[in-house]
Design an enzyme around this catalytic site. Structure first.
Site, short mmCIF file in Angstrom:
data_model
loop_
_atom_site.label_atom_id
_atom_site.label_comp_id
_atom_site.label_asym_id
_atom_site.label_seq_id
_atom_site.Cartn_x
_atom_site.Cartn_y
_atom_site.Cartn_z
N TYR A 1 58.05 9.43 0.96
CA TYR A 1 58.92 10.03 1.94
C TYR A 1 58.71 11.56 2.05
CZ TYR A 1 60.72 5.67 3.84
OH TYR A 1 60.71 4.42 4.35
N GLU B 1 65.94 0.11 2.58
CA GLU B 1 64.71 -0.53 1.76
C GLU B 1 65.07 -0.87 0.41
OE1 GLU B 1 61.45 2.25 2.69
OE2 GLU B 1 61.77 1.79 4.91
C1 HEM Z 1 60.91 8.71 8.31
C2 HEM Z 1 59.67 8.27 8.18
C3 HEM Z 1 59.12 7.11 8.89
C4 HEM Z 1 59.08 6.66 10.16
C5 HEM Z 1 59.75 7.12 10.97
C6 HEM Z 1 58.05 5.58 10.12
C7 HEM Z 1 57.65 4.72 11.11
C8 HEM Z 1 56.97 3.56 11.00
C9 HEM Z 1 56.96 2.77 12.20
C10 HEM Z 1 57.51 2.86 13.55
C11 HEM Z 1 56.13 1.79 11.80
C12 HEM Z 1 55.54 0.52 12.50
C13 HEM Z 1 56.45 -0.63 12.44
C14 HEM Z 1 56.12 -1.98 13.28
O1 HEM Z 1 54.89 -2.02 13.55
O2 HEM Z 1 57.11 -2.67 13.39
C15 HEM Z 1 55.78 1.97 10.57
C16 HEM Z 1 54.97 1.17 9.74
C17 HEM Z 1 54.42 1.62 8.44
N1 HEM Z 1 54.77 2.33 7.68
FE1 HEM Z 1 56.26 4.15 8.02
N2 HEM Z 1 57.68 5.35 8.74
C18 HEM Z 1 58.01 6.20 8.05
C19 HEM Z 1 58.03 6.34 6.53
C20 HEM Z 1 56.69 5.96 6.02
C21 HEM Z 1 55.98 6.31 4.64
C22 HEM Z 1 56.86 7.27 3.81
C23 HEM Z 1 55.16 5.35 4.28
C24 HEM Z 1 54.24 5.57 3.18
C25 HEM Z 1 53.47 6.19 2.93
C26 HEM Z 1 55.08 4.56 5.63
C27 HEM Z 1 54.00 3.63 5.49
C28 HEM Z 1 53.99 2.57 6.70
C29 HEM Z 1 52.89 1.85 6.76
C30 HEM Z 1 51.62 1.59 5.66
C31 HEM Z 1 53.17 0.96 7.88
C32 HEM Z 1 52.58 -0.26 8.55
C33 HEM Z 1 51.63 0.19 9.44
C34 HEM Z 1 49.98 0.19 9.17
O3 HEM Z 1 49.59 0.16 8.20
O4 HEM Z 1 49.35 0.49 10.21
N3 HEM Z 1 55.87 4.88 6.71
N4 HEM Z 1 56.24 3.20 10.00
#
Ligand code: HEM
Ligand SMILES: Cc1cc2nc3c(=O)[nH]c(=O)nc-3n(C[C@H](O)[C@H](O)[C@H](O)COP(=O)(O)OP(=O)(O)OC[C@H]3O[C@@H](n4cnc5c(N)ncnc54)[C@H](O)[C@@H]3O)c2cc1C
Length: 415
Positions: free
Chosen positions: A95, A137
């Site tokens: 994060y 989580e």
């Molecule tokens: C407050 C911070 C964060 C927000 C608002 C956020 C938001 C999101 C959203 C909206 C999605 C798409 C969900 C869906 O398709 O249903 C997503 C997916 C994902 N998030 Fe986050 N996220 C955050 C933090 C993080 C962190 C810290 C990581 C790790 C480095 C991360 C890694 C991912 C990954 C790997 C995906 C899958 C999408 C892909 O690989 O294309 N996110 N997140």
């Protein structure tokens, strides 16, 4: 806890966020992958190229800024994202990296508007949001780990069976290498799978819906081979790897079941609506209902290209004798032989009282008298355009939004 001043300052940046649009998150991802290239092993780099994930992240951030004084409005989105994060084993230490690049992006893209006090407000706001995700989580990780057959992080599974379901879809059945039980899941949930294709730059993670009922010992997923529609694009990395290079006996890493889209028992009829490989969570729900000897009316409505691409057809037909099941299929285009085969079964007519085949796109209007529009639960999965069309029809036919549930097989998008 955010101060009123922080809230006001974050809200003051909404017009800035909206005018910059997904440019912000595209810049953010480029910046993050340049400075922290190790994260390319976690993110789906195809979603980056196609722009799906930057758009999903942007809408989450914009929604957060708008609802910062009413976080309850975000609970559905938080739940969905937290589940997806757990399927990718996202950890608290990730994060600060994301927060750092998000703040740096806003500072670099809008140096004048992003004053020191605005930056402080956004830093505090990000901290609150990150805390919400980290807590939820952690709860999900622990809940899974503490159940019979549960585990934390990656667990090794061996492929024990590979079975072709149709021209493009193959099922893969995995058993844990440690021979211990595997945790049950809710029908509709998915697994996170990590693979390392040879000669491929990054490890790749993808989600695949579980396509059978839980049995405590093995998991089944059913994967469509993704070709590229454009000759300049690469064919799908993981689906082709699974189809072509993963064989019985091979071992890969699997993360525990996750997902907020799943069957919820209510004493009402259920309507399962899918297109293409979107059939997988529906198949799991159907198998689960059959295993529970459910006596409720179940509608299984599926759209696919043609007979060759029709997965699980025989199995669904077999289940018509075990459930109060009405089964309709829409074929987009059939060749001569397929047409003949279906004509012999009675295309467009009721077949054995409960199986019906149609040509063309799914259209629910002619069958509205048969559907439980006033009380049933509707589960949708398929391409976004398909689900938008079906949802629109359902709403026009009087189904309330709260009874329509859907899963997107990619970065989430509103219908
Ligand atoms: C407050 C911070 C964060 C927000 C608002 C956020 C938001 C999101 C959203 C909206 C999605 C798409 C969900 C869906 O398709 O249903 C997503 C997916 C994902 N998030 Fe986050 N996220 C955050 C933090 C993080 C962190 C810290 C990581 C790790 C480095 C991360 C890694 C991912 C990954 C790997 C995906 C899958 C999408 C892909 O690989 O294309 N996110 N997140
Ligand atoms: C919750 C969830 C459940 C899912 N369940 C299932 C399931 O049960 N069964 C299933 O088969 N799938 C499922 N999916 C989809 C699955 O996770 C993968 O996204 C899918 O298998 C494609 O992955 P891939 O690595 O093969 O393709 P990717 O490499 O991710 O490519 C995806 C598509 O983009 C195209 N592409 C590549 N490069 C570009 C470019 N530059 N521009 C435009 N297009 C490009 C590829 O040709 C391909 O068609 C699910 C997804 C989610 C989120």
């Amino acid at each position: 806890m955010l101060s009123a001043k922080h809230i006001e300052l974050v809200k003051s940046t909404i017009p800035l966020l909206e005018s910059a649009g997904t440019g912000i998150t595209e810049y953010f991802y480029q910046r993050m992958f340049k400075h922290n290239p190790e994260l390319k092993h976690i993110f789906n780099m195809t979603n980056q190229r196609t722009g799906g994930q930057p758009a999903a992240l942007f809408s989450a951030i914009a929604a957060y800024a708008k609802n910062i004084d009413n976080l309850a409005a975000l609970s559905g989105a938080v739940e969905r994202i937290a589940h997806k994060h757990t399927s990718l084993n996202i950890q608290p230490e990730h994060y600060p990296i994301v927060g750092h690049h998000l703040l740096a992006t806003l500072r670099e893209l809008a140096p004048e508007a992003f004053t020191a006090e605005v930056e402080e407000a956004w830093a505090a706001a990000y901290g609150v949001l990150a805390g919400i995700f980290i807590n939820r989580e952690e709860e999900l990780y622990q809940k899974n780990a503490n159940r019979v057959g549960g585990w934390l992080g990656a667990r090794q599974f061996k492929l024990i069976e590979k079975r072709q379901e149709s021209a493009l879809v193959t099922s893969f059945i995995f058993a844990p290498v440690d021979d211990e039980p595997v945790v049950d899941y809710q029908a509709g949930q998915y697994l996170g799978i990590k693979v390392e294709p040879a000669n491929h730059e990054y490890r790749e993670m993808r989600q695949y819906s579980l396509s059978d009922k839980p049995n405590g010992k093995t998991y089944r997923i059913s994967v469509k081979r993704e070709d590229s529609s454009n000759p300049d694009d690469e064919p799908g990395t993981v689906s082709n790897y699974l189809h072509d290079q993963v064989n019985v006996g091979d071992v890969l890493d699997i993360f525990p079941p996750a997902g907020d889209f799943h069957y919820v028992e209510r004493n009402e009829p259920v309507v399962l609506i899918s297109a293409g490989v979107g059939v997988t969570p529906m198949q799991s729900m159907l198998e689960m209902l059959a295993s529970k000897k459910s006596d409720k009316p179940v509608f299984y409505l599926h759209a696919c290209e043609n007979l060759a691409q029709h997965s699980f057809n025989d199995r669904v037909q077999a289940l018509t004798s075990e459930l109060k099941l009405t089964h309709h299929t829409w074929y987009r285009e059939l060749d001569g032989n397929e047409q003949e085969a279906l004509n012999s079964q009675g295309l467009g007519q009721s077949n054995s009282g409960s199986v019906n085949s149609h040509m063309g796109f799914m259209n629910l209007v002619p069958m509205k008298a048969d559907l439980p529009l006033d009380k049933g639960d509707f589960y949708l999965c398929g391409p976004v355009a398909f689900m938008r069309f079906v949802k629109q029809q359902l709403i026009e036919l009087g189904v309330e939004d709260t009874r329509i549930h859907y899963e997107v097989f990619g970065p989430h998008s509103e219908l």
